[in-house]
Motif scaffolding. Structure first.
Motif, short mmCIF file in Angstrom:
data_model
loop_
_atom_site.label_atom_id
_atom_site.label_comp_id
_atom_site.label_asym_id
_atom_site.label_seq_id
_atom_site.Cartn_x
_atom_site.Cartn_y
_atom_site.Cartn_z
N THR A 1 5.69 -1.89 1.88
CA THR A 1 4.90 -2.92 2.58
C THR A 1 5.44 -3.12 3.99
OG1 THR A 1 4.06 -5.18 2.49
CG2 THR A 1 6.21 -4.81 1.45
N SER A 2 4.52 -3.27 4.94
CA SER A 2 4.91 -3.27 6.36
C SER A 2 5.44 -4.62 6.83
CB SER A 2 3.71 -2.87 7.22
OG SER A 2 2.69 -3.84 7.08
N TRP B 1 -7.60 0.11 8.20
CA TRP B 1 -7.95 -0.82 9.29
C TRP B 1 -8.17 -0.09 10.62
CZ3 TRP B 1 -9.80 -3.35 5.95
CH2 TRP B 1 -9.22 -4.32 5.15
N PHE C 1 -3.11 0.57 5.05
CA PHE C 1 -3.97 -0.18 5.96
C PHE C 1 -3.67 0.10 7.42
CE2 PHE C 1 -4.04 -2.45 2.00
CZ PHE C 1 -5.39 -2.67 1.83
N ARG C 2 -2.36 0.10 7.77
CA ARG C 2 -2.00 0.08 9.18
C ARG C 2 -1.54 1.43 9.73
NH1 ARG C 2 -1.54 -4.42 6.72
NH2 ARG C 2 -2.69 -6.14 7.65
N ALA D 1 8.14 6.83 -1.33
CA ALA D 1 8.32 6.02 -2.54
C ALA D 1 8.50 6.87 -3.79
CB ALA D 1 7.13 5.08 -2.70
N GLU E 1 9.74 3.75 6.22
CA GLU E 1 10.42 3.49 7.50
C GLU E 1 10.74 2.00 7.53
OE1 GLU E 1 7.16 4.64 9.95
OE2 GLU E 1 5.97 2.95 9.24
N ALA F 1 0.81 -1.22 0.00
CA ALA F 1 0.00 0.00 0.00
C ALA F 1 0.85 1.28 0.00
CB ALA F 1 -0.93 -0.01 1.20
N1 APR Z 1 6.37 5.71 0.58
C1 APR Z 1 6.88 4.52 0.94
N2 APR Z 1 6.36 3.75 1.91
C2 APR Z 1 5.26 4.22 2.55
C3 APR Z 1 4.67 5.47 2.23
C4 APR Z 1 5.28 6.23 1.19
N3 APR Z 1 4.80 7.40 0.82
N4 APR Z 1 3.61 5.65 3.04
C5 APR Z 1 3.55 4.58 3.82
N5 APR Z 1 4.54 3.70 3.55
C6 APR Z 1 4.84 2.40 4.18
C7 APR Z 1 4.48 2.33 5.64
O1 APR Z 1 5.56 2.78 6.43
C8 APR Z 1 4.21 0.82 5.83
O2 APR Z 1 5.40 0.14 6.18
O3 APR Z 1 4.05 1.43 3.54
C9 APR Z 1 3.73 0.38 4.45
C10 APR Z 1 2.25 0.10 4.36
O4 APR Z 1 1.93 -0.96 5.21
P1 APR Z 1 0.45 -1.55 5.33
O5 APR Z 1 -0.54 -0.46 5.55
O6 APR Z 1 0.51 -2.63 6.34
O7 APR Z 1 0.16 -2.13 3.86
P2 APR Z 1 0.63 -3.51 3.20
O8 APR Z 1 1.95 -3.94 3.72
O9 APR Z 1 0.45 -3.36 1.75
O10 APR Z 1 -0.48 -4.50 3.75
C11 APR Z 1 -0.47 -5.83 3.32
O11 APR Z 1 -2.54 -6.26 4.42
O12 APR Z 1 -4.69 -5.81 5.08
C12 APR Z 1 -3.92 -6.43 4.16
O13 APR Z 1 -4.63 -7.15 2.09
C13 APR Z 1 -4.15 -6.00 2.74
O14 APR Z 1 -2.60 -6.08 0.91
C14 APR Z 1 -2.78 -5.64 2.24
C15 APR Z 1 -1.87 -6.37 3.20
#
Ligand code: APR
Length: 233
Positions: A172-173, A30, A23-24, A215, A199, A12
């Protein structure tokens, strides 16, 4: 130049600067919605209208004219154009279509797609750009992989990872498996692993290189540097 095989995993975070909530995060999806209600099959059985309304809202959001690919999506599309689709695979957990809008061709949506729905009985998949009204057709569900369901393209994904030279995780987290386990799998196959994120993620210590920042900035500069290194080889 020797063309390397590059597998990119996106989450995300790559779409955050395009105006889509992660999401987080605080105010993330969420925080405002209960995962068990809107992102499980049990939730769907309990209240299909609530679930359709949630995905209708996200589908509408994605189609707002302000939501466009950002430089991170665009640079990954450029990487594919330069190195060829056989050499660049994007595995995305995202259900948006911003990689495709940016011009990427080789994209595996392991968690499904917001702009698709499927017939629960036949498995047939349809494009969908509008709100779904459950009472019109009770067999149509979002083409989204919910918690507890099996992600798509897994065989292809592990095959690609095993053959890769680079595994690059972006935005992705590292909370959600199986995607969170790809870095370990890649390491076991001797793939060079790189994290690009705002981060450090939960899996930070498993990556051999890491770059932190938004990003839209760090992905284009990473791609430019990689292309420069490859053309110097
Ligand atoms: N640039 C780079 N990274 C970013 C930015 C940005 N501008 N903004 C946020 N992030 C990072 C956050 O620091 C976090 O580590 O992106 C990550 C997003 O994490 P999540 O919200 O957990 O999303 P994701 O890892 O895609 O979630 C995985 O969880 O709920 C499910 O199915 C859903 O596909 C999703 C999966």
């Amino acid at each position: 130049m020797a063309i390397p095989k590059i597998v990119v995993l996106t989450g995300a975070g790559i779409s955050a600067e395009s105006g889509l909530a992660t999401f987080r995060a605080q105010n993330g999806l969420w925080e405002g919605h209960n995962v068990n209600d809107v992102a499980t099959y049990e939730g769907y059985l309990r209240d299909p209208i609530l679930v359709h309304n949630f995905y209708n809202m996200l589908r509408n959001q994605l189609q707002q004219p302000t939501v466009k690919p950002n430089p991170a999506h665009l640079s990954l599309a450029e990487l594919e154009t330069k190195l060829g689709s056989d050499n660049v695979t994007i595995i995305t957990q995202n259900v948006d279509n911003l990689h495709e809008q940016a011009g990427s061709k080789n994209v595996l949506h392991m968690h499904g797609e917001l702009l698709k729905v499927r017939n629960e009985k036949t498995g047939q998949i349809f494009d969908c750009y509008q709100d779904i009204c459950y009472t019109d057709n009770k067999l149509i569900r979002p083409h989204i992989v919910w918690f507890g369901e099996i992600p798509l393209y897994m065989e292809q994904i592990y095959q690609q990872l095993a053959q890769a030279d680079y595994f690059i995780a972006i935005g992705t987290s590292g909370h959600v498996y199986p995607a969170a386990g790809f870095v370990q799998f890649a390491n076991e196959y001797g793939v060079k692993t790189i994290e690009l994120n705002l981060e450090p993620s939960l899996k930070e210590n498993q990556f051999s290189s890491k770059i932190y920042g938004p990003a839209s900035q760090i992905v284009p500069s990473f791609v430019a540097q990689l292309l420069a290194e490859l053309s110097a080889d």
